[in-house]
Design an enzyme around this catalytic site. Structure first.
Site, PDB file in Angstrom:
ATOM      1  N   LYS A  10       0.826  -1.518  -0.265  1.00  0.00           N
ATOM      2  CA  LYS A  10       0.136   0.296   0.086  1.00  0.00           C
ATOM      3  C   LYS A  10       0.485   1.009  -0.147  1.00  0.00           C
ATOM      4  O   LYS A  10       2.087   1.357   0.038  1.00  0.00           O
ATOM      5  CB  LYS A  10      -1.062  -0.123   1.205  1.00  0.00           C
ATOM      6  CG  LYS A  10      -1.978  -1.175   1.744  1.00  0.00           C
ATOM      7  CD  LYS A  10      -2.970  -1.234   2.521  1.00  0.00           C
ATOM      8  CE  LYS A  10      -3.642  -2.166   2.456  1.00  0.00           C
ATOM      9  NZ  LYS A  10      -4.539  -2.368   3.694  1.00  0.00           N
ATOM     10  N   ASN A 123      -2.000   0.211   7.332  1.00  0.00           N
ATOM     11  CA  ASN A 123      -1.560  -1.230   7.972  1.00  0.00           C
ATOM     12  C   ASN A 123      -0.139  -1.649   6.607  1.00  0.00           C
ATOM     13  O   ASN A 123       0.054  -3.598   6.359  1.00  0.00           O
ATOM     14  CB  ASN A 123      -2.227  -2.376   7.990  1.00  0.00           C
ATOM     15  CG  ASN A 123      -3.246  -2.568   6.965  1.00  0.00           C
ATOM     16  OD1 ASN A 123      -3.108  -1.778   5.585  1.00  0.00           O
ATOM     17  ND2 ASN A 123      -4.780  -2.832   6.799  1.00  0.00           N
ATOM     18  N   HIS A 126      -1.698  -4.900   1.782  1.00  0.00           N
ATOM     19  CA  HIS A 126      -3.165  -5.902   1.585  1.00  0.00           C
ATOM     20  C   HIS A 126      -3.052  -7.797   1.356  1.00  0.00           C
ATOM     21  O   HIS A 126      -1.870  -8.146  -0.039  1.00  0.00           O
ATOM     22  CB  HIS A 126      -4.013  -5.165   0.278  1.00  0.00           C
ATOM     23  CG  HIS A 126      -5.034  -6.214   0.357  1.00  0.00           C
ATOM     24  ND1 HIS A 126      -6.491  -6.609   1.052  1.00  0.00           N
ATOM     25  CD2 HIS A 126      -5.239  -7.628  -0.866  1.00  0.00           C
ATOM     26  CE1 HIS A 126      -7.136  -7.569  -0.161  1.00  0.00           C
ATOM     27  NE2 HIS A 126      -5.924  -7.653  -0.691  1.00  0.00           N
ATOM     28  N   GLU A 137      -9.698 -10.941  -7.110  1.00  0.00           N
ATOM     29  CA  GLU A 137      -8.673  -9.556  -6.926  1.00  0.00           C
ATOM     30  C   GLU A 137      -7.863  -9.235  -7.422  1.00  0.00           C
ATOM     31  O   GLU A 137      -7.345  -9.237  -8.354  1.00  0.00           O
ATOM     32  CB  GLU A 137      -8.452  -9.749  -5.184  1.00  0.00           C
ATOM     33  CG  GLU A 137      -9.158  -8.400  -4.119  1.00  0.00           C
ATOM     34  CD  GLU A 137      -8.808  -8.653  -2.848  1.00  0.00           C
ATOM     35  OE1 GLU A 137      -9.578  -8.222  -2.456  1.00  0.00           O
ATOM     36  OE2 GLU A 137      -7.308  -8.957  -2.864  1.00  0.00           O
TER      37      GLU A 137
END
Ligand code: IDP
Ligand code: MG
Length: 165
Positions: A10, A123, A126, A137
């Protein structure tokens, strides 16, 4: 039986230079890297990726987070496809719990993530949470030609290979 998962570094992880560390952690497993691309995260992609969370109070902030708007407009992420036995379980263990403050200290999220004063979970990565999510996804972030193994059925449209469903 091999499972296939999408892993995304991310924007917080990209900005702070954690992509190499994440790759190293996955390389310590028996999972195979079968796809990888640097992706500019447009709003539509972010909203589709997190569509199942659209009613959550943190949704708008989450979309802005994935688009890099909370990280110096770091709108490029690294999307990876890993494949192998128990990929979901192994990937989720490397990631740690969703909330970095509750994540196991040696996990990626526990060691490198944080919760902002506004309550955003920064965080770092993913990881798909089950095989159905992994399939959805991977098909969202990759075309068949961008995945180096035949993991899901494809069909031909106008001489192009596309996911068959
Ligand atoms: P996961 O990433 O561990 O699978 P999900 O519940 O699928 O967790 O949530 C997707 C993302 O939304 C999380 O990784 C995190 O960035 C954000 N998120 C989830 N729950 C919260 C929350 O309670 N507050 C703030 N952000 C959250
Ligand atoms: Mg999830």
């Amino acid at each position: 039986m091999n499972e296939h998962i999408l892993v995304i570094i991310k924007p917080d992880g990209m900005l702070k230079g954690h992509a190499g560390h994440v790759l190293s952690r996955f390389e310590e497993t028996d999972l195979s890297l079968i796809g990888g691309r640097v992706v500019k995260v447009a709003r539509e992609l972010a909203e589709t990726h997190y569509a199942h969370l659209k009613d959550k109070p943190f949704f708008d902030e989450l979309i802005r987070f994935l688009m890099g708007e909370l990280h110096n407009n770091q709108d490029l992420v690294l999307a990876l496809v890993f494949s192998g036995p128990d990929a979901v379980k192994k990937g989720r263990a490397i990631a740690g719990a969703t909330n970095p403050e509750l994540a196991e200290p040696h996990s990626i999220r526990g060691s490198l993530g944080r919760v902002t004063t506004k309550g955003v979970f920064e965080n770092v990565i993913h990881v798909s949470s089950d095989t159905l999510e992994g399939e959805r996804e991977i098909k969202l972030w990759f075309t068949p030609d961008e995945v180096a193994r035949d993991v899901f059925p494809v069909k031909m449209i106008d001489n192009r290979r596309v996911w068959s469903s």
